[in-house]
Motif scaffolding. Structure first.
Motif, PDB file in Angstrom:
ATOM      1  N   GLU A   1      -6.726  -6.349  -5.974  1.00 45.99           N
ATOM      2  CA  GLU A   1      -8.116  -5.529  -6.291  1.00 45.99           C
ATOM      3  C   GLU A   1      -8.171  -4.370  -5.206  1.00 45.99           C
ATOM      4  O   GLU A   1      -8.433  -3.389  -5.533  1.00 45.99           O
ATOM      5  N   SER A   2      -7.703  -4.580  -3.950  1.00 46.01           N
ATOM      6  CA  SER A   2      -8.132  -3.656  -2.888  1.00 46.01           C
ATOM      7  C   SER A   2      -6.748  -2.472  -3.010  1.00 46.01           C
ATOM      8  O   SER A   2      -7.083  -1.287  -2.800  1.00 46.01           O
ATOM      9  N   PHE A   3      -5.570  -2.926  -3.730  1.00 46.39           N
ATOM     10  CA  PHE A   3      -4.662  -2.022  -3.830  1.00 46.39           C
ATOM     11  C   PHE A   3      -5.123  -1.019  -5.081  1.00 46.39           C
ATOM     12  O   PHE A   3      -4.929   0.417  -4.727  1.00 46.39           O
ATOM     13  N   ILE A   4      -5.776  -1.410  -6.007  1.00 42.89           N
ATOM     14  CA  ILE A   4      -5.967  -0.613  -7.100  1.00 42.89           C
ATOM     15  C   ILE A   4      -7.118   0.520  -6.654  1.00 42.89           C
ATOM     16  O   ILE A   4      -7.433   1.601  -7.061  1.00 42.89           O
ATOM     17  N   GLN A   5      -8.284  -0.149  -5.870  1.00 44.97           N
ATOM     18  CA  GLN A   5      -9.287   0.588  -5.315  1.00 44.97           C
ATOM     19  C   GLN A   5      -8.561   1.441  -4.306  1.00 44.97           C
ATOM     20  O   GLN A   5      -9.607   2.496  -3.979  1.00 44.97           O
ATOM     21  N   SER A   6      -7.448   1.603  -3.750  1.00 41.45           N
ATOM     22  CA  SER A   6      -7.122   2.425  -2.912  1.00 41.45           C
ATOM     23  C   SER A   6      -6.675   3.626  -3.473  1.00 41.45           C
ATOM     24  O   SER A   6      -6.143   4.557  -2.712  1.00 41.45           O
TER      25      SER A   6
ATOM     26  N   PRO B   1       0.913  -1.334   0.012  1.00 42.86           N
ATOM     27  CA  PRO B   1      -0.070  -0.288   0.043  1.00 42.86           C
ATOM     28  C   PRO B   1       0.730   1.308  -0.077  1.00 42.86           C
ATOM     29  O   PRO B   1       1.881   1.248   0.676  1.00 42.86           O
ATOM     30  N   LEU B   2       0.577   2.435  -0.624  1.00 45.40           N
ATOM     31  CA  LEU B   2       1.363   3.447  -0.725  1.00 45.40           C
ATOM     32  C   LEU B   2       1.555   4.243   0.227  1.00 45.40           C
ATOM     33  O   LEU B   2       2.700   4.789   0.570  1.00 45.40           O
ATOM     34  N   ASP B   3       0.670   4.168   1.209  1.00 48.75           N
ATOM     35  CA  ASP B   3       0.961   4.524   2.720  1.00 48.75           C
ATOM     36  C   ASP B   3       1.853   3.796   3.666  1.00 48.75           C
ATOM     37  O   ASP B   3       2.260   4.383   4.523  1.00 48.75           O
ATOM     38  N   LYS B   4       2.169   2.771   3.152  1.00 46.53           N
ATOM     39  CA  LYS B   4       3.352   2.000   3.832  1.00 46.53           C
ATOM     40  C   LYS B   4       4.612   1.955   3.026  1.00 46.53           C
ATOM     41  O   LYS B   4       5.427   1.459   3.726  1.00 46.53           O
ATOM     42  N   LEU B   5       4.777   2.867   2.093  1.00 47.22           N
ATOM     43  CA  LEU B   5       5.935   2.862   1.089  1.00 47.22           C
ATOM     44  C   LEU B   5       7.011   3.733   2.309  1.00 47.22           C
ATOM     45  O   LEU B   5       6.846   4.972   2.486  1.00 47.22           O
TER      46      LEU B   5
ATOM     47  N   ILE C   1       2.188   5.705 -10.294  1.00 42.58           N
ATOM     48  CA  ILE C   1       1.895   4.751  -9.221  1.00 42.58           C
ATOM     49  C   ILE C   1       3.196   4.008  -8.826  1.00 42.58           C
ATOM     50  O   ILE C   1       3.572   3.173  -9.707  1.00 42.58           O
ATOM     51  N   PRO C   2       3.709   3.970  -7.652  1.00 39.38           N
ATOM     52  CA  PRO C   2       5.086   3.301  -7.332  1.00 39.38           C
ATOM     53  C   PRO C   2       4.472   1.652  -7.345  1.00 39.38           C
ATOM     54  O   PRO C   2       3.350   1.261  -6.618  1.00 39.38           O
ATOM     55  N   LEU C   3       5.008   0.878  -7.729  1.00 40.38           N
ATOM     56  CA  LEU C   3       4.775  -0.697  -7.707  1.00 40.38           C
ATOM     57  C   LEU C   3       5.872  -1.425  -6.785  1.00 40.38           C
ATOM     58  O   LEU C   3       6.867  -1.550  -7.251  1.00 40.38           O
ATOM     59  N   VAL C   4       5.500  -2.055  -5.882  1.00 37.68           N
ATOM     60  CA  VAL C   4       6.418  -2.934  -5.086  1.00 37.68           C
ATOM     61  C   VAL C   4       5.532  -4.101  -4.530  1.00 37.68           C
ATOM     62  O   VAL C   4       4.271  -3.840  -4.242  1.00 37.68           O
TER      63      VAL C   4
END
Ligand SMILES: NC(=O)c1ccc[n+]([C@@H]2O[C@H](COP(=O)([O-])OP(=O)(O)OC[C@H]3O[C@@H](n4cnc5c(N)ncnc54)[C@H](OP(=O)(O)O)[C@@H]3O)[C@@H](O)[C@H]2O)c1
Length: 227
Positions: free
Chosen positions: A221-226, A173-177, A211-214
Motif C-alpha cells: 500500500e505504501s509502495f504504491i502510494q509513493s 522503495p525506489l529511492d533505496k534501489l 516501475i522496478p519491482l523487487v
C-alpha cells in the motif's frame, strides 16, 4: 465502479496463474480471461480454474485475431515469455508477440495495458555481457519502447529475478534501489501478481510509468502510494 474485465496473456505461466487466481477472487474484477496457446490449457482454465479462456497463440495469430479475443475487455496484462526455449522464440513471443498484443489493444479499443518486463531492461551496459541473456533483454527493451510510443494507458513493471511463488507483501522503495546491485535483486512470483492487481486498481498513480519491482521492507500500500 463496475468490476474490471481483464484478459491475461501468458495466463498459464507462474505469474499468470497466480494473477488469475487473485482476479477471480476479488469483487473488484469480473471473471478474467486466460489467453493460452494449447487446448488442454483452455480446458484447465475453464473447467478447473473457473475462469474464461481463449485459445490464442500470440506467435502464430495475427494482431486482428488477438484483437478479436480481447475485444470488450477493460485491460490486458502481458506476462508471456518464451523462457529458455531458444533465441528465435524470444523474438517471436517476448518481442513481436508483445508488439502484436499492443497493436491488438489499439485496434480493439482496450486502452489499459500492463506488461511484465525485466529490471533494468533499458540499461544496455547492465545486460550486454550477461551470459545467455543479451537477446532476452534486447527483446524486453525494444518491446518496452514500442509500448511507450503506443496510444495505450500503459504500465511497464520491471521485476528482478523471479523466485518462489509465496508472496511477502513487501517491496523495495525506489529511492533505496542501488543500481549496482541490480543483478542481485529478486521478487517472489506472488508479489508480482499482487502488484499487477494493485496496478490495475490504481491507474491514477501507475499509468505512463515504468516501475522496478523487487522485494524489500515497504508494504504494497505504501509502495504504491509513493509512486
Ligand atoms: N524468470 C525471471 O527471473 C524473470 C525476471 C523478470 C521478468 N520476467 C518476465 O516475467 C514474465 C512472467 O514470467 P513467468 O516466470 O511467469 O513466465 P513463465 O512461467 O515462463 O510463463 C510464460 C507463459 O507465456 C506463455 N507463452 C509462451 N509462448 C506463448 C505464445 N506463443 N502464446 C501465448 N502464450 C505463450 C507460456 O505458455 P506455456 O505454459 O504453454 O509454455 C507460459 O505460460 C515473463 O515475461 C518473463 O520474461 C522473468
Amino acid at each position: 465502479m463496475s468490476p474490471l474485465r481483464v484478459a491475461v496473456v501468458g495466463a498459464n505461466g507462474r505469474v499468470g496463474r497466480l494473477l488469475l487466481n487473485q482476479l477471480k477472487n476479488s469483487s473488484s474484477f469480473a471473471t478474467p480471461l486466460a489467453i493460452v496457446r494449447k487446448q488442454d490449457q483452455v480446458d484447465y482454465f475453464k473447467n478447473e480454474a473457473g475462469v474464461d479462456a481463449s485459445l490464442t497463440d500470440i506467435e502464430t495469430s495475427s494482431a486482428s485475431e488477438i484483437a478479436a479475443a480481447i475485444k470488450g475487455y477493460d485491460a490486458v496484462v502481458f506476462s508471456a515469455g518464451a523462457g529458455y526455449d531458444g533465441v528465435e522464440r524470444i523474438f517471436t513471443v517476448d518481442l513481436d508477440g508483445c508488439i502484436k498484443v499492443v497493436e491488438a489493444c489499439e485496434n480493439a479499443g482496450v486502452k489499459r495495458f500492463v506488461v511484465v518486463s525485466a529490471l533494468r531492461a533499458e540499461d544496455r551496459d547492465f545486460w550486454w555481457n550477461l551470459e545467455g541473456l543479451r537477446e532476452y533483454y534486447i527483446a524486453k527493451r525494444s518491446a518496452d519502447r514500442e509500448i511507450r510510443s503506443s496510444k495505450l494507458d500503459y504500465t511497464i513493471l520491471q521485476p528482478g529475478t523471479l523466485e518462489s511463488n509465496e508472496g511477502t507483501g513487501l517491496f523495495q522503495p525506489l529511492d533505496k534501489l542501488d543500481e549496482k546491485a541490480s543483478g542481485l535483486y529478486s521478487i517472489n512470483n506472488e508479489d508480482v501478481a499482487s502488484f499487477i492487481t494493485q496496478t490495475l486498481l490504481h491507474p491514477d498513480v501507475t499509468v505512463g510509468k515504468t516501475i522496478p519491482l523487487v522485494n524489500g521492507n515497504e508494504s504494497i500500500e505504501s509502495f504504491i502510494q509513493s509512486l
